[in-house]
Design a protein around this motif. Structure first.
Motif, PDB file in Angstrom:
ATOM      1  N   ARG A  70       0.847  -1.189   0.000  1.00 10.85           N
ATOM      2  CA  ARG A  70       0.000   0.000   0.000  1.00 10.85           C
ATOM      3  C   ARG A  70       0.882   1.238   0.000  1.00 10.85           C
ATOM      4  N   ARG A  71       0.404   2.252  -0.719  1.00 10.44           N
ATOM      5  CA  ARG A  71       0.986   3.594  -0.724  1.00 10.44           C
ATOM      6  C   ARG A  71       2.468   3.587  -1.084  1.00 10.44           C
ATOM      7  N   LEU A  72       2.812   2.889  -2.149  1.00  7.24           N
ATOM      8  CA  LEU A  72       4.170   2.997  -2.646  1.00  7.24           C
ATOM      9  C   LEU A  72       4.326   4.317  -3.379  1.00  7.24           C
ATOM     10  N   ALA A  73       5.459   4.997  -3.183  1.00  9.44           N
ATOM     11  CA  ALA A  73       5.668   6.292  -3.822  1.00  9.44           C
ATOM     12  C   ALA A  73       5.731   6.122  -5.335  1.00  9.44           C
ATOM     13  N   ALA A  74       5.360   7.174  -6.065  1.00 14.62           N
ATOM     14  CA  ALA A  74       5.369   7.110  -7.519  1.00 14.62           C
ATOM     15  C   ALA A  74       6.798   7.056  -8.039  1.00 14.62           C
ATOM     16  N   ASP A  75       7.028   6.103  -8.959  1.00  9.20           N
ATOM     17  CA  ASP A  75       8.294   5.953  -9.678  1.00  9.20           C
ATOM     18  C   ASP A  75       9.528   6.016  -8.778  1.00  9.20           C
ATOM     19  N   PRO A  76       9.600   5.153  -7.745  1.00  8.73           N
ATOM     20  CA  PRO A  76      10.798   5.171  -6.907  1.00  8.73           C
ATOM     21  C   PRO A  76      11.813   4.116  -7.313  1.00  8.73           C
ATOM     22  N   ALA A  77      11.711   3.601  -8.543  1.00  7.58           N
ATOM     23  CA  ALA A  77      12.496   2.414  -8.905  1.00  7.58           C
ATOM     24  C   ALA A  77      13.990   2.608  -8.694  1.00  7.58           C
ATOM     25  N   ALA A  78      14.478   3.819  -8.952  1.00 11.90           N
ATOM     26  CA  ALA A  78      15.918   4.028  -8.835  1.00 11.90           C
ATOM     27  C   ALA A  78      16.399   3.895  -7.408  1.00 11.90           C
ATOM     28  N   HIS A  79      15.495   4.027  -6.434  1.00  7.20           N
ATOM     29  CA  HIS A  79      15.902   4.022  -5.028  1.00  7.20           C
ATOM     30  C   HIS A  79      15.245   2.908  -4.234  1.00  7.20           C
ATOM     31  N   LEU A  80      14.617   1.948  -4.917  1.00 12.93           N
ATOM     32  CA  LEU A  80      13.890   0.900  -4.214  1.00 12.93           C
ATOM     33  C   LEU A  80      14.521  -0.449  -4.527  1.00 12.93           C
ATOM     34  N   ARG A  81      14.648  -1.280  -3.487  1.00 10.73           N
ATOM     35  CA  ARG A  81      15.145  -2.639  -3.662  1.00 10.73           C
ATOM     36  C   ARG A  81      14.292  -3.585  -2.824  1.00 10.73           C
ATOM     37  N   VAL A  82      14.215  -4.847  -3.260  1.00  9.97           N
ATOM     38  CA  VAL A  82      13.494  -5.879  -2.526  1.00  9.97           C
ATOM     39  C   VAL A  82      14.510  -6.928  -2.078  1.00  9.97           C
ATOM     40  N   ARG A  83      14.453  -7.256  -0.788  1.00  8.48           N
ATOM     41  CA  ARG A  83      15.350  -8.248  -0.218  1.00  8.48           C
ATOM     42  C   ARG A  83      14.595  -9.557  -0.006  1.00  8.48           C
ATOM     43  N   PHE A  84      15.157 -10.650  -0.510  1.00  9.14           N
ATOM     44  CA  PHE A  84      14.612 -11.990  -0.308  1.00  9.14           C
ATOM     45  C   PHE A  84      15.556 -12.719   0.653  1.00  9.14           C
ATOM     46  N   GLY A  85      15.216 -12.746   1.932  1.00 10.49           N
ATOM     47  CA  GLY A  85      16.141 -13.306   2.913  1.00 10.49           C
ATOM     48  C   GLY A  85      17.405 -12.477   2.922  1.00 10.49           C
ATOM     49  N   PRO A  86      18.593 -13.079   2.798  1.00 12.38           N
ATOM     50  CA  PRO A  86      19.834 -12.300   2.785  1.00 12.38           C
ATOM     51  C   PRO A  86      20.188 -11.727   1.424  1.00 12.38           C
ATOM     52  N   ALA A  87      19.457 -12.118   0.366  1.00 10.57           N
ATOM     53  CA  ALA A  87      19.801 -11.710  -0.993  1.00 10.57           C
ATOM     54  C   ALA A  87      18.995 -10.480  -1.410  1.00 10.57           C
ATOM     55  N   VAL A  88      19.683  -9.511  -2.009  1.00 11.29           N
ATOM     56  CA  VAL A  88      19.032  -8.279  -2.470  1.00 11.29           C
ATOM     57  C   VAL A  88      18.817  -8.368  -3.967  1.00 11.29           C
ATOM     58  N   GLY A  89      17.609  -8.061  -4.396  1.00 12.62           N
ATOM     59  CA  GLY A  89      17.279  -8.149  -5.803  1.00 12.62           C
ATOM     60  C   GLY A  89      17.825  -6.986  -6.609  1.00 12.62           C
ATOM     61  N   PRO A  90      17.771  -7.086  -7.938  1.00 15.67           N
ATOM     62  CA  PRO A  90      18.223  -6.003  -8.814  1.00 15.67           C
ATOM     63  C   PRO A  90      17.202  -4.869  -8.817  1.00 15.67           C
ATOM     64  N   PRO A  91      17.471  -3.763  -9.504  1.00 16.16           N
ATOM     65  CA  PRO A  91      16.462  -2.697  -9.613  1.00 16.16           C
ATOM     66  C   PRO A  91      15.150  -3.256 -10.151  1.00 16.16           C
ATOM     67  N   PRO A  92      14.029  -2.775  -9.637  1.00 16.48           N
ATOM     68  CA  PRO A  92      12.731  -3.325 -10.041  1.00 16.48           C
ATOM     69  C   PRO A  92      12.477  -3.191 -11.537  1.00 16.48           C
ATOM     70  N   VAL A  93      11.689  -4.152 -12.061  1.00 18.28           N
ATOM     71  CA  VAL A  93      11.248  -4.074 -13.452  1.00 18.28           C
ATOM     72  C   VAL A  93      10.222  -2.960 -13.610  1.00 18.28           C
ATOM     73  N   SER A  94       9.302  -2.885 -12.648  1.00 20.46           N
ATOM     74  CA  SER A  94       8.298  -1.817 -12.677  1.00 20.46           C
ATOM     75  C   SER A  94       7.810  -1.565 -11.262  1.00 20.46           C
ATOM     76  N   VAL A  95       7.294  -0.348 -11.046  1.00 17.56           N
ATOM     77  CA  VAL A  95       6.772   0.047  -9.741  1.00 17.56           C
ATOM     78  C   VAL A  95       5.499   0.857  -9.964  1.00 17.56           C
ATOM     79  N   THR A  96       4.438   0.489  -9.261  1.00 15.59           N
ATOM     80  CA  THR A  96       3.228   1.304  -9.232  1.00 15.59           C
ATOM     81  C   THR A  96       2.952   1.675  -7.783  1.00 15.59           C
ATOM     82  N   ASP A  97       1.814   2.351  -7.565  1.00 20.82           N
ATOM     83  CA  ASP A  97       1.471   2.749  -6.198  1.00 20.82           C
ATOM     84  C   ASP A  97       1.261   1.546  -5.289  1.00 20.82           C
ATOM     85  N   THR A  98       0.937   0.399  -5.865  1.00 22.19           N
ATOM     86  CA  THR A  98       0.603  -0.752  -5.018  1.00 22.19           C
ATOM     87  C   THR A  98       1.389  -2.004  -5.336  1.00 22.19           C
TER      88      THR A  98
END
Length: 814
Positions: free
Chosen positions: A12-40
């Motif tokens: 919920r309430r993801l900021a608009a177009d934060p892909a350059a500054h957003l990362r997703v961590r899966f356990g100890p591993a950090v993913g690459p820059p997102p493919v796409s980001v929307t508000d949700t």
């Protein structure tokens, strides 16, 4: 999710177009820059990860949120992926970053040749022009560390590659080459060679006298002592400040050829300010350091403190600060050469903030420190962690107090880690026996204990983990368990048969430092099991090589009295050694029965002692002893059984020695015994941060590498001037860390014989050696007397050659 597959994360309430500054961590591993980001929704490709479930977290602008209630599960084994190559922030090692899947680590257990896991081209790159093969070790499943030598060719933009047949998932049962065998490569980013962290910035200080006598032939010796050079030695640029120096054009011309050691004839110079700047192999430059040198109207001695500007010390260890004094060249040796020394504590401040300490907070060094000429020994716990102390050494000639000098050094007191000791674990107990674990020998070495020695006690919190069935499950202590501070006792019958782990989390009330230690206890189905206790390993880590048996790895074992004193029962002992890599035990491949090359005891005694050089640097070993009973034939005929064996084990960590440096001698040829002062330098040595500071000791080895001649005691600074005997030698720098682990560098030097000494020259030389000894410069005196002894043995001195009186037999008169 499979690695590389798209994974959607809704919120919920993801900021608009934060892909350059957003990362997703899966356990100890950090993913690459997102493919796409929307508000949700965030769509990202899953990183590589170890098989099994992984919690999901989102980080925005470096702020981490979660973890979420949602989890992803990594499926199946995959080929180990080499994700990146980078220098560590100190630029003394290269880290190869893998995806974190547990691997066989190429069969490595400690510091081993890099060729075990890296391809030939990469090994050649890391070696560069050096003679020795580069060494590597695994920091964890995700990081392979290559230790770099001073001649390495590794640089930003270098490509490093894995061997095709060495690395695979630890759960893989196939063989290589194959689909699950690693074969990747990675390039050190030219724009970010240390990854996300900034690379080290070099620093430099000048060690040299601030006061030089007015003697016409006086020589100034100043050493640039730098840090932050990375893998290769720092380069130094020396200059004289034109606004504050005499003859600066001539001085700068002479400084052009200076390296770490600058030597200047001070004739015609009344004032001088030396400047130096260091540059490391990555191109980073240090701030400019300066040394202001004044000339006196007297024959004042030259005085320095053997410390690189700031000397890092530990609160719980004795601190030695060494002054080095040279009598002025024009001081008449026939005069009184006694020197008076005095140490004072000038000031102190909090290292982190710079806040000055009040006079009442300062220790009384005159009352507690022991002084020996120009050396000062400060007892443990005199200096406080987190404080920097400025100490000053004053010296003057007793025969002329106006001939005086002064030197200052800063002592930076840094924390030591907690010392943890856990007794009572690593053994098998009977189902009807109580289990007692004792961590009361643990302490904080930064503050004194109750009696003012040792270290202060720590608080211990206990937890229990059930390892039965191969998993890890937190467990409650059984009813009736007694916890008395650092000692926990589980009552008899409280633990079901199987393997259990006891975790002790220690915290120091005095400093807030925390650390943890664990041990396992196996509960047998038998009602009672004989008990073994293992003693002897009382250090945080041991060195791979040692000279004295007391410094080696040895374990003493003892059976409980009841078992040992059973009539008609004899005991046999069997030791085994394992390496522990990533929590997995594997046979160490050591023949403990080989009492000629591996141990001094063999594997069949109650005690076990290793030979120097057998254990691998950086490895962790589990040493297991099994004691088996055998009953006499008479008892066996009566139906008496021997009972279950006793088993216990202890873990020992082997230290990694210093690495990466070299040894240099200038001049390497053409110098003359007793006339030339040779510059001995040991640049570029490094070690793990917790093993610092380093110390240096020099010796000479003959051309065969056999006979060795000590040149110095332990020193803080890596360079010095020395008097050498005639001959072809190898100058050996022995570099040791805080635990005593040692590495060596060597450089050849050819020293020409001295001219035949007449009586006057011989008398002068003896006077100089006597003056050196009386002022505390015992090392220099030994060097001169050693060179003189060689000349006398060769018949090149003590003849009446016209330079002084001689007796009737041609010898110099007394």
């Amino acid at each position: 999710a499979r690695p590389g597959a798209a994974a959607a994360r809704r919120g919920r309430r993801l900021a608009a177009d934060p892909a350059a500054h957003l990362r997703v961590r899966f356990g100890p591993a950090v993913g690459p820059p997102p493919v796409s980001v929307t508000d949700t929704e965030v769509v990202t490709r899953a990183p590589w990860g170890a098989e099994g479930p992984a919690a999901v977290q989102v980080a925005l602008n470096g702020q981490q949120y979660g973890p979420s209630a949602a989890t992803f599960t990594f499926l199946g084994l995959h080929r180990p992926e080499l994700l990146a190559a980078r220098f560590d922030p100190s630029a003394t090692t290269v880290e190869l970053v893998l995806d974190g899947q547990a691997t066989n680590r190429a069969g490595m257990a400690g510091v081993e040749p890099c060729s075990r896991v890296l391809d030939d081209a990469t090994v050649a790159l890391l070696r560069g022009a050096g003679a020795d093969e580069p060494e590597c070790y695994w920091a964890d499943d995700a990081r392979l560390v290559a230790r770099l030598g001073a001649a390495t060719d590794a640089a930003p933009g270098s490509r490093l590659a894995l061997r095709d047949d060495a690395l695979w998932p630890i759960a893989y049962n196939g063989s290589c080459p194959g689909a699950l065998c690693a074969n990747g490569s990675a390039v050190i980013d030219p724009d970010a060679p240390c990854g996300a962290e900034p690379c080290v910035a070099p620093t430099v200080t000048i060690v040299g006298p601030g006061l030089v006598s007015a003697c016409p032939a006086e020589e100034l010796v100043a050493e640039a002592v730098g840090s932050g050079g990375g893998a290769r030695p720092l380069s130094y640029e020396w200059r004289a400040d034109p606004a504050r120096s005499d003859l600066y054009v001539d001085v700068n011309a002479r400084l052009d050829a200076a390296g770490a050691l600058a030597r200047l004839d001070m004739a015609g110079i009344s004032r001088l300010v030396l400047l130096v700047r260091a540059t490391n192999f990555l191109g980073a430059r240090s701030p400019v350091a300066e040394l202001e040198v004044s000339r006196t109207g007297e024959a004042s001695p030259s005085l320095v403190i053997d410390a690189p500007g700031q000397l890092v010390v530990r609160p719980g260890l004795e601190t030695e600060v060494q002054g080095q004094l040279d009598i002025a060249d024009c001081w008449q040796r026939a005069r009184d050469v006694r020197v008076a020394f005095s140490w004072t504590l000038a000031r102190a401040w909090r290292t982190a903030t710079g806040a000055e300490l009040a006079a009442a907070e300062l220790p009384d060094l005159q009352a507690v420190a022991e002084t020996r000429r120009g050396n000062m020994l400060i007892p443990p716990f005199t200096l406080t962690e987190g404080i920097t102390y400025a100490v000053t050494l004053d010296a003057f000639m007793v025969a002329d107090p106006a001939a005086r000098a002064q030197a200052t050094a800063e002592l930076v007191v840094e924390q030591q880690p907690l010392f943890l000791a856990l007794a009572g674990g690593g053994r098998v107990v009977g189902a009807a026996e109580a289990v007692t674990l004792d961590a009361s020998a643990s302490y904080d070495p930064n503050v004194p204990g109750a009696l003012g020695v040792g270290g202060a006690a720590v608080d211990v919190a206990w937890s229990l983990v059930d390892l039965r069935g191969g998993g890890e499950a937190p467990a409650a202590f059984p009813e009736g368990t007694q916890v008395d501070g650092a000692v926990v006792t589980v009552p008899a019958g409280g633990l079901a048969p199987g393997l259990w782990r006891f975790d002790a989390a220690a915290t120091s009330p005095a400093t807030g430092l925390a650390a943890a230690v664990s041990t396992t206890v196996e509960v047998a189905a038998a009602v009672r099991v004989p008990q073994l206790s293992l003693r002897g390993l009382d250090r945080a880590k041991y060195n791979p090589r040692w000279e004295l048996p007391r410094d080696g790895v040895s374990v003493r074992a003892a059976l409980d009295g009841e078992s040992l004193n059973r009539g008609g029962v004899s005991w046999t002992y069997a030791w085994r050694a394992f390496t522990i890599v990533g929590g997995v035990r594997s046979p160490a491949g050591l023949d403990l029965n080989d009492a000629a090359r591996v141990t001094t005891t063999g594997a069949g005694q109650a005690n076990l002692a290793f030979r120097s050089g057998v254990l691998t640097a950086g490895a962790t070993y589990a040493l297991e002893l099994t004691a088996t009973a055998a009953v006499s034939p008479a008892l066996a005929a009566m139906g008496v059984v021997a009972g279950p064996p006793a088993r216990a084990e202890v873990t020992v960590m082997i230290n990694r020695p210093p690495f990466g440096g070299t040894a240099e001698v200038n001049p390497a040829a053409g110098g003359v015994a007793l006339e030339t002062r040779f510059a001995l330098l040991a640049p570029g040595w490094s070690d793990d941060a917790e093993d610092l500071p380093l110390r240096y000791r020099w010796e000479l080895a003959d051309a065969t590498g056999g006979a060795r001649r000590p040149l110095t005691d332990l020193r803080r600074t890596p360079g010095l001037l020395a008097t050498l005997p005639a001959g072809n030698w190898s100058a050996v720098a022995r570099v040791s860390d805080a635990y005593g682990a040692e590495a060596r560098g060597a450089a050849p030097v050819h020293v020409l014989p001295a001219p035949v000494l007449d009586c006057a020259a011989l008398s002068t030389l003896l006077d100089e050696a006597s003056a050196d000894a009386s002022t505390g410069a015992v090392t220099e005196a030994k060097q001169k007397l050693g060179a003189l002894a060689d000349i006398l043995a060769a018949g090149g001195a003590a003849t009446a050659t016209g330079g002084g009186p001689a007796g009737g037999d041609g010898a110099c008169a007394a």
